[in-house]
Write an enzyme that holds these catalytic residues in place. Structure first.
Site, PDB file in Angstrom:
ATOM      1  N   HIS A  14      -3.453   7.482   2.323  1.00 27.41           N
ATOM      2  CA  HIS A  14      -3.806   6.156   1.814  1.00 27.41           C
ATOM      3  C   HIS A  14      -5.232   5.841   2.267  1.00 27.41           C
ATOM      4  O   HIS A  14      -5.609   6.105   3.411  1.00 27.41           O
ATOM      5  CB  HIS A  14      -2.825   5.120   2.345  1.00 27.41           C
ATOM      6  CG  HIS A  14      -3.212   3.709   2.021  1.00 27.41           C
ATOM      7  ND1 HIS A  14      -3.577   3.328   0.756  1.00 27.41           N
ATOM      8  CD2 HIS A  14      -3.306   2.598   2.799  1.00 27.41           C
ATOM      9  CE1 HIS A  14      -3.880   2.036   0.774  1.00 27.41           C
ATOM     10  NE2 HIS A  14      -3.725   1.570   2.002  1.00 27.41           N
ATOM     11  N   CYS A  47       0.818  -1.227   0.000  1.00 31.46           N
ATOM     12  CA  CYS A  47       0.000   0.000   0.000  1.00 31.46           C
ATOM     13  C   CYS A  47       0.844   1.267   0.000  1.00 31.46           C
ATOM     14  O   CYS A  47       0.365   2.330  -0.381  1.00 31.46           O
ATOM     15  CB  CYS A  47      -0.951   0.000   1.190  1.00 31.46           C
ATOM     16  SG  CYS A  47      -2.118  -1.353   1.105  1.00 31.46           S
ATOM     17  N   ASN A  91      -9.974  -0.081  -0.579  1.00 29.57           N
ATOM     18  CA  ASN A  91      -8.520   0.008  -0.483  1.00 29.57           C
ATOM     19  C   ASN A  91      -7.924  -0.536  -1.784  1.00 29.57           C
ATOM     20  O   ASN A  91      -7.993  -1.733  -2.045  1.00 29.57           O
ATOM     21  CB  ASN A  91      -8.048  -0.802   0.727  1.00 29.57           C
ATOM     22  CG  ASN A  91      -6.544  -0.725   0.935  1.00 29.57           C
ATOM     23  OD1 ASN A  91      -5.812  -0.257   0.070  1.00 29.57           O
ATOM     24  ND2 ASN A  91      -6.095  -1.201   2.077  1.00 29.57           N
TER      25      ASN A  91
HETATM   26  O1  UT7 Z   1      -3.808  -0.908   3.394  1.00 30.50           O
HETATM   27  C1  UT7 Z   1      -3.068  -1.682   4.268  1.00 30.50           C
HETATM   28  C2  UT7 Z   1      -3.455  -1.441   5.598  1.00 30.50           C
HETATM   29  N1  UT7 Z   1      -4.654  -2.133   5.965  1.00 30.50           N
HETATM   30  C3  UT7 Z   1      -5.421  -1.555   6.822  1.00 30.50           C
HETATM   31  O2  UT7 Z   1      -5.178  -0.406   7.159  1.00 30.50           O
HETATM   32  C4  UT7 Z   1      -6.542  -2.312   7.463  1.00 30.50           C
HETATM   33  C5  UT7 Z   1      -6.505  -2.032   8.932  1.00 30.50           C
HETATM   34  N2  UT7 Z   1      -7.531  -2.661   9.687  1.00 30.50           N
HETATM   35  C6  UT7 Z   1      -8.817  -2.268   9.599  1.00 30.50           C
HETATM   36  O3  UT7 Z   1      -9.165  -1.424   8.820  1.00 30.50           O
HETATM   37  C7  UT7 Z   1      -9.799  -2.895  10.567  1.00 30.50           C
HETATM   38  O4  UT7 Z   1      -9.107  -3.591  11.560  1.00 30.50           O
HETATM   39  C8  UT7 Z   1     -10.822  -3.835   9.882  1.00 30.50           C
HETATM   40  C9  UT7 Z   1     -11.774  -3.033   9.045  1.00 30.50           C
HETATM   41  C10 UT7 Z   1     -10.084  -4.854   9.029  1.00 30.50           C
HETATM   42  C11 UT7 Z   1     -11.639  -4.557  10.954  1.00 30.50           C
HETATM   43  O5  UT7 Z   1     -12.261  -3.616  11.817  1.00 30.50           O
HETATM   44  P1  UT7 Z   1     -12.166  -3.800  13.395  1.00 30.50           P
HETATM   45  O6  UT7 Z   1     -12.992  -2.751  13.992  1.00 30.50           O
HETATM   46  O7  UT7 Z   1     -10.706  -3.845  13.742  1.00 30.50           O
HETATM   47  O8  UT7 Z   1     -12.893  -5.184  13.598  1.00 30.50           O
HETATM   48  P2  UT7 Z   1     -12.304  -6.523  14.233  1.00 30.50           P
HETATM   49  O9  UT7 Z   1     -11.238  -7.107  13.359  1.00 30.50           O
HETATM   50  O10 UT7 Z   1     -11.951  -6.235  15.643  1.00 30.50           O
HETATM   51  O11 UT7 Z   1     -13.588  -7.441  14.141  1.00 30.50           O
HETATM   52  C12 UT7 Z   1     -14.763  -7.171  14.886  1.00 30.50           C
HETATM   53  C13 UT7 Z   1     -15.782  -8.257  14.605  1.00 30.50           C
HETATM   54  C14 UT7 Z   1     -15.197  -9.664  14.683  1.00 30.50           C
HETATM   55  O12 UT7 Z   1     -16.142 -10.470  15.305  1.00 30.50           O
HETATM   56  P3  UT7 Z   1     -15.960 -10.897  16.837  1.00 30.50           P
HETATM   57  O13 UT7 Z   1     -14.632 -11.602  16.907  1.00 30.50           O
HETATM   58  O14 UT7 Z   1     -15.963  -9.594  17.606  1.00 30.50           O
HETATM   59  O15 UT7 Z   1     -17.148 -11.762  17.086  1.00 30.50           O
HETATM   60  C15 UT7 Z   1     -15.041 -10.074  13.239  1.00 30.50           C
HETATM   61  O16 UT7 Z   1     -15.149 -11.472  13.068  1.00 30.50           O
HETATM   62  O17 UT7 Z   1     -16.284  -8.116  13.268  1.00 30.50           O
HETATM   63  C16 UT7 Z   1     -16.206  -9.369  12.586  1.00 30.50           C
HETATM   64  N3  UT7 Z   1     -16.031  -9.146  11.164  1.00 30.50           N
HETATM   65  C17 UT7 Z   1     -17.061  -8.900  10.341  1.00 30.50           C
HETATM   66  N4  UT7 Z   1     -18.393  -8.827  10.545  1.00 30.50           N
HETATM   67  C18 UT7 Z   1     -19.172  -8.554   9.494  1.00 30.50           C
HETATM   68  C19 UT7 Z   1     -14.884  -9.103  10.461  1.00 30.50           C
HETATM   69  N5  UT7 Z   1     -15.153  -8.839   9.170  1.00 30.50           N
HETATM   70  C20 UT7 Z   1     -16.503  -8.708   9.072  1.00 30.50           C
HETATM   71  C21 UT7 Z   1     -17.375  -8.438   8.006  1.00 30.50           C
HETATM   72  N6  UT7 Z   1     -18.690  -8.358   8.264  1.00 30.50           N
HETATM   73  N7  UT7 Z   1     -16.938  -8.220   6.743  1.00 30.50           N
END
Ligand code: UT7
EC number: 2.3.1.180
Length: 323
Positions: A250, A113, A280
């Site tokens: 980004h 990225c 992204n």
């Molecule tokens: O470009 C390179 C850099 N990449 C990034 O900058 C990405 C950085 N990370 C992020 O943007 C975020 O961490 C995400 C968008 C990937 C995830 O958001 P989050 O607020 O950190 O959520 P999380 O990973 O803590 O997940 C929360 C919950 C989980 O369920 P449990 O374990 O709390 O029951 C996930 O399983 O959301 C669940 N989950 C989803 N639910 C519905 C994960 N993906 C999804 C989804 N739809 N697509």
């Protein structure tokens, strides 16, 4: 002193738009979850006949038109991509051939990225070192090809596209009033290599592999890393957030963008956000965001613009330039 100034900009997006709701029958997710957690509403997904090379070529042609130049005027093509058409030759060379350009040189850069920020910094060094006068700097990706479409934690986040700049040598005074690239700060740290990676490659599995990410871990490091490199460009130049006209980050997650802007004291109205439109797009995200803000008249000649990116590796970096 020689400065690398922006002469033209262009972009290209796949024809097909995939909305958040289109995922609802594929994986357990919702438009609401994706929009709230990331700010993404839609992304473009490449068809079989749309590749990193074809999107990169289209963005390059648009940038050349915008600059009033032809491929004959270009000495170097630097393509930032992690999704090349082939393992080799470099997709930059394929784009060079598609442009009918049989002089100069072309190569790919791989910093995921952060690729575009690395590529424009590299192009600036070639210009200031006298090895090139005009450079096409392209960010082009087809991340849809390396996604695991059964993994809801990653497949909803990424999209395809390309953006390109033509940058050229110009005389500057050596002050921050000059047009062109004023400062850059690049970093990487491979200790984080397993937090965002592709689980295949020519030297290991012999396959292309799929994207894997510990999203929460990436999120945790993002804001601190982004603000560190930006502050390095501030201390090098004496520029502060108040001096900026535009912040073009980004486009991975609206929450990361907002938190970074807040920590740096950058006013909300100066922040260019396109993650809602494109998702992204990795190395294409910064030039795509730039092209939207130039096309709608926000970014104008003479404006002070701050670019940043952070991604797999980890890699991260920031560039300050006067448009
Ligand atoms: O470009 C390179 C850099 N990449 C990034 O900058 C990405 C950085 N990370 C992020 O943007 C975020 O961490 C995400 C968008 C990937 C995830 O958001 P989050 O607020 O950190 O959520 P999380 O990973 O803590 O997940 C929360 C919950 C989980 O369920 P449990 O374990 O709390 O029951 C996930 O399983 O959301 C669940 N989950 C989803 N639910 C519905 C994960 N993906 C999804 C989804 N739809 N697509």
């Amino acid at each position: 002193m020689i400065r690398s100034i922006v002469r033209g900009i262009g972009s290209a997006l796949p024809r097909r738009i995939m909305k958040n709701a289109d995922f609802e029958g594929m994986v357990e997710t919702s438009d609401e979850w994706i929009a709230q957690r990331t700010g993404i509403r839609q992304r473009h997904i490449a068809a079989d006949d749309e590749t990193t090379a074809s999107l990169g070529e289209a963005a390059a042609r648009a940038a050349l038109d915008n600059a009033g130049l032809t491929p004959a005027d270009i000495d170097l093509i630097v393509l930032a991509t992690s999704t090349p058409n082939n393992t080799f030759p470099a997709t930059a060379v394929e784009i060079q051939n598609r442009l009918g350009m049989h002089h100069g040189f072309a190569f790919d850069m791989q910093a995921v990225c952060s690729g575009f920020v690395y590529a424009i910094t590299t192009a600036d060094l070639y210009i200031r070192g006298g090895l090139a006068k005009r450079v096409l700097v392209i960010g082009a990706e087809t991340f849809s090809r390396i996604l695991d479409w059964n993994d809801r934690s990653t497949c909803v986040l990424f999209g395809d596209g390309a953006g390109a700049l033509v940058i050229e040598a110009a005389e500057g005074e050596g002050t921050i009033a000059d047009r062109g690239i004023l400062a850059a700060s690049l970093r990487s740290d491979g200790v984080h290599k397993d937090k965002l990676y592709v689980d295949g490659g020519p030297s290991t599995t012999g396959t292309v592999g799929m994207l894997r990410m510990e999203g929460r871990e990436v999120f945790k490091h993002a804001v601190g890393m982004i603000t560190d490199v930006i502050e390095a460009t501030y201390s090098e130049t004496g520029i502060t957030s108040d001096d900026l006209d535009w912040f073009v980050p980004h486009q991975a997650n609206k929450r990361i963008i907002d938190a970074s802007a807040k920590k740096l004291g950058i006013a909300e109205e100066k922040v260019v956000v396109t993650v809602n439109l494109h998702g992204n797009t990795s190395a294409a995200s910064v030039p795509l965001a730039l092209s939207v803000a130039v096309a709608d008249g926000r970014i104008k000649k003479g404006d002070l613009v701050l670019l940043e990116a952070m991604g797999g590796g980890f890699t991260w970096g920031a560039v300050l330039l006067r448009w």
